[in-house]
Design a protein around this motif. Structure first.
Motif, PDB file in Angstrom:
ATOM      1  N   PHE A 179     -76.210  88.359   6.910  1.00 39.13           N
ATOM      2  CA  PHE A 179     -76.896  89.434   7.623  1.00 39.13           C
ATOM      3  C   PHE A 179     -78.345  89.511   7.161  1.00 39.13           C
ATOM      4  N   TYR A 180     -79.246  89.440   8.127  1.00 46.31           N
ATOM      5  CA  TYR A 180     -80.690  89.469   7.848  1.00 46.31           C
ATOM      6  C   TYR A 180     -81.316  90.661   8.565  1.00 46.31           C
ATOM      7  N   ALA A 181     -82.303  91.279   7.931  1.00 44.63           N
ATOM      8  CA  ALA A 181     -83.087  92.324   8.585  1.00 44.63           C
ATOM      9  C   ALA A 181     -84.532  92.219   8.120  1.00 44.63           C
ATOM     10  N   PRO A 182     -85.475  92.213   9.057  1.00 43.24           N
ATOM     11  CA  PRO A 182     -86.886  92.198   8.663  1.00 43.24           C
ATOM     12  C   PRO A 182     -87.313  93.499   8.011  1.00 43.24           C
ATOM     13  N   ASP A 183     -86.588  94.579   8.321  1.00 44.58           N
ATOM     14  CA  ASP A 183     -86.874  95.899   7.756  1.00 44.58           C
ATOM     15  C   ASP A 183     -85.553  96.526   7.321  1.00 44.58           C
ATOM     16  N   THR A 184     -85.316  96.558   6.012  1.00 41.89           N
ATOM     17  CA  THR A 184     -84.040  97.091   5.523  1.00 41.89           C
ATOM     18  C   THR A 184     -83.941  98.609   5.677  1.00 41.89           C
ATOM     19  N   ASP A 185     -85.057  99.264   6.044  1.00 36.31           N
ATOM     20  CA  ASP A 185     -85.025 100.699   6.311  1.00 36.31           C
ATOM     21  C   ASP A 185     -84.793 101.007   7.786  1.00 36.31           C
ATOM     22  N   ASP A 186     -84.544  99.984   8.571  1.00 36.50           N
ATOM     23  CA  ASP A 186     -84.235 100.164   9.989  1.00 36.50           C
ATOM     24  C   ASP A 186     -83.063 101.146  10.119  1.00 36.50           C
ATOM     25  N   PRO A 187     -83.189 102.204  10.958  1.00 30.34           N
ATOM     26  CA  PRO A 187     -82.116 103.210  11.093  1.00 30.34           C
ATOM     27  C   PRO A 187     -80.769 102.602  11.469  1.00 30.34           C
ATOM     28  N   LYS A 188     -80.764 101.565  12.308  1.00 34.84           N
ATOM     29  CA  LYS A 188     -79.502 100.918  12.685  1.00 34.84           C
ATOM     30  C   LYS A 188     -78.874 100.211  11.486  1.00 34.84           C
ATOM     31  N   VAL A 189     -79.721  99.587  10.674  1.00 32.22           N
ATOM     32  CA  VAL A 189     -79.226  98.919   9.469  1.00 32.22           C
ATOM     33  C   VAL A 189     -78.591  99.948   8.541  1.00 32.22           C
ATOM     34  N   ARG A 190     -79.293 101.049   8.332  1.00 37.68           N
ATOM     35  CA  ARG A 190     -78.779 102.102   7.447  1.00 37.68           C
ATOM     36  C   ARG A 190     -77.472 102.684   7.982  1.00 37.68           C
ATOM     37  N   ALA A 191     -77.401 102.895   9.291  1.00 36.34           N
ATOM     38  CA  ALA A 191     -76.192 103.460   9.890  1.00 36.34           C
ATOM     39  C   ALA A 191     -75.011 102.494   9.730  1.00 36.34           C
ATOM     40  N   GLY A 192     -75.254 101.217   9.946  1.00 34.89           N
ATOM     41  CA  GLY A 192     -74.193 100.227   9.768  1.00 34.89           C
ATOM     42  C   GLY A 192     -73.732 100.137   8.325  1.00 34.89           C
ATOM     43  N   GLN A 193     -74.668 100.205   7.400  1.00 33.71           N
ATOM     44  CA  GLN A 193     -74.312 100.159   5.980  1.00 33.71           C
ATOM     45  C   GLN A 193     -73.463 101.357   5.584  1.00 33.71           C
ATOM     46  N   GLN A 194     -73.735 102.505   6.193  1.00 36.81           N
ATOM     47  CA  GLN A 194     -72.946 103.698   5.895  1.00 36.81           C
ATOM     48  C   GLN A 194     -71.483 103.491   6.293  1.00 36.81           C
ATOM     49  N   VAL A 195     -71.243 102.848   7.427  1.00 33.52           N
ATOM     50  CA  VAL A 195     -69.873 102.570   7.859  1.00 33.52           C
ATOM     51  C   VAL A 195     -69.192 101.615   6.871  1.00 33.52           C
ATOM     52  N   TYR A 196     -69.907 100.583   6.461  1.00 35.03           N
ATOM     53  CA  TYR A 196     -69.300  99.573   5.586  1.00 35.03           C
ATOM     54  C   TYR A 196     -69.086 100.085   4.163  1.00 35.03           C
ATOM     55  N   ARG A 197     -69.710 101.186   3.807  1.00 35.34           N
ATOM     56  CA  ARG A 197     -69.455 101.759   2.475  1.00 35.34           C
ATOM     57  C   ARG A 197     -67.996 102.202   2.329  1.00 35.34           C
ATOM     58  N   ALA A 198     -67.344 102.490   3.441  1.00 34.65           N
ATOM     59  CA  ALA A 198     -65.949 102.937   3.399  1.00 34.65           C
ATOM     60  C   ALA A 198     -64.953 101.780   3.398  1.00 34.65           C
ATOM     61  N   THR A 199     -65.450 100.535   3.473  1.00 32.53           N
ATOM     62  CA  THR A 199     -64.556  99.381   3.493  1.00 32.53           C
ATOM     63  C   THR A 199     -64.231  98.935   2.076  1.00 32.53           C
ATOM     64  N   LYS A 200     -63.329  97.949   1.975  1.00 27.61           N
ATOM     65  CA  LYS A 200     -62.927  97.473   0.663  1.00 27.61           C
ATOM     66  C   LYS A 200     -64.106  96.929  -0.157  1.00 27.61           C
ATOM     67  N   PRO A 201     -65.040  96.112   0.413  1.00 34.52           N
ATOM     68  CA  PRO A 201     -66.180  95.689  -0.409  1.00 34.52           C
ATOM     69  C   PRO A 201     -67.107  96.832  -0.782  1.00 34.52           C
ATOM     70  N   GLY A 202     -67.209  97.827   0.111  1.00 30.79           N
ATOM     71  CA  GLY A 202     -68.045  98.981  -0.168  1.00 30.79           C
ATOM     72  C   GLY A 202     -69.531  98.761   0.011  1.00 30.79           C
ATOM     73  N   ALA A 203     -69.896  97.678   0.694  1.00 30.42           N
ATOM     74  CA  ALA A 203     -71.330  97.394   0.864  1.00 30.42           C
ATOM     75  C   ALA A 203     -71.534  96.410   2.009  1.00 30.42           C
ATOM     76  N   LEU A 204     -72.699  96.494   2.610  1.00 23.97           N
ATOM     77  CA  LEU A 204     -73.193  95.477   3.547  1.00 23.97           C
ATOM     78  C   LEU A 204     -74.679  95.360   3.258  1.00 23.97           C
ATOM     79  N   ILE A 205     -75.101  94.220   2.747  1.00 28.86           N
ATOM     80  CA  ILE A 205     -76.482  94.060   2.278  1.00 28.86           C
ATOM     81  C   ILE A 205     -77.273  93.178   3.237  1.00 28.86           C
ATOM     82  N   ALA A 206     -78.359  93.741   3.755  1.00 25.26           N
ATOM     83  CA  ALA A 206     -79.290  92.943   4.545  1.00 25.26           C
ATOM     84  C   ALA A 206     -80.291  92.293   3.592  1.00 25.26           C
ATOM     85  N   ARG A 207     -80.484  90.992   3.724  1.00 24.50           N
ATOM     86  CA  ARG A 207     -81.455  90.287   2.882  1.00 24.50           C
ATOM     87  C   ARG A 207     -82.520  89.620   3.743  1.00 24.50           C
ATOM     88  N   SER A 208     -83.604  89.262   3.096  1.00 25.00           N
ATOM     89  CA  SER A 208     -84.726  88.663   3.802  1.00 25.00           C
ATOM     90  C   SER A 208     -84.490  87.172   4.004  1.00 25.00           C
TER      91      SER A 208
END
Length: 272
Positions: free
Chosen positions: A192-221
């Motif tokens: 998963f790549y994001a040019p802007d990790t503060d993108d509201p959609k990125v943040r919203a998606g990460q919030q959902v994945y916090r409830a999963t077993k890994p507990g994270a979804l990391i966007a990298r450059s």
């Protein structure tokens, strides 16, 4: 629901699993209500996520074919996910009937399904393992008894490293996994790549994945993801959105690569 009931040992059906969410994106039925609820939240944020999942499967299949055609006879698929169509062993063994494949995952349902599918395939194994402990994974006697690391291996990490929260940890994992690879081996990564990790959609998606077993979804450059391939020879077209990796359709070949928005990007590197 799937044929696998929620009483599979080690499975909490109330906690979303990224493997089962991915299965849902692909149209599979091996998922629980909690997985579907979390996946629908992601679909509401990113409606194209189903298409992206299909594009990622296509990328994996195309890359495995290329590796097999270039002489790779062994494949290690980490974070393999639930079996679907065109699995790694099916693609590879169509070209090399005795190609050896090891699937590794830490989701018990994945292993239950994979072992049932592979019961009559002596060249393919499904093992429990955790990519966050690569040293233990690589020293597993079942793994080392099935794959010969003195010969080329196709190491596949498809849509899995972005669930590793620490940047240094992810980098160390890749270094450890690359260390035993012989010349002629190939490394596949989609991430998963994001040019802007503060993108509201990125943040919203990460919030959902916090409830999963890994507990994270990391966007990298692109720089971070590209660094995983340092010292390797990237196969054309390099690091691009997975849909743009050697597209099959003429219309897709005409689409310009766009890295201005978040995307799942992928590449394949060859060990010199």
């Amino acid at each position: 629901m799937s044929a696998v009931e929620p009483d599979v040992p080690g499975v909490d059906p109330t906690v979303p699993s990224v493997a089962r969410m991915y299965d849902y994106y692909l149209g599979g039925k091996d998922n629980f209500p909690a997985d579907r609820e979390a996946a629908e939240k992601i679909i509401a944020i990113v409606p194209e996520v189903r298409e992206t999942a299909r594009d990622n499967r296509a990328f994996l299949g195309k890359a495995v074919r290329v590796m097999a055609e270039q002489g790779v006879r062994q494949f290690l698929d980490l974070g393999a996910g639930l079996p679907t169509q065109e699995n790694v062993h099916q693609v590879a063994q169509r070209i090399v009937p005795d190609a050896r494949v090891v699937y590794v995952d830490n989701d018990p349902i994945v292993l239950t399904h994979a072992r049932a599918l592979l019961a009559d395939n002596p060249h393919t194994l499904a093992l429990w393992g955790d990519i966050t402990d690569p040293a233990a994974l690589l020293s597993d006697p079942e793994l080392t008894g099935h794959l010969d690391f003195s010969r080329p291996v196709g190491l596949l990490t498809s849509a899995v490293l972005h669930f590793v929260p620490g940047d240094q940890q992810a980098s160390d994992i890749v270094k450890t996994l690359r260390a035993p690879l012989a010349p002629g081996s190939h490394l596949l990564i989609s991430h998963f790549y994001a040019p802007d990790t503060d993108d509201p959609k990125v943040r919203a998606g990460q919030q959902v994945y916090r409830a999963t077993k890994p507990g994270a979804l990391i966007a990298r450059s692109l720089r971070q993801i590209g660094a995983y391939f340092d010292g390797l020879s990237l196969l054309e077209p390099g690091l691009v959105p997975v849909k743009s990796w050697r597209p099959d359709a003429e219309l897709d070949r005409q689409v310009e690569v766009d890295l201005a928005a978040p995307a799942l990007v992928g590449a394949v590197g060859r060990v010199p």
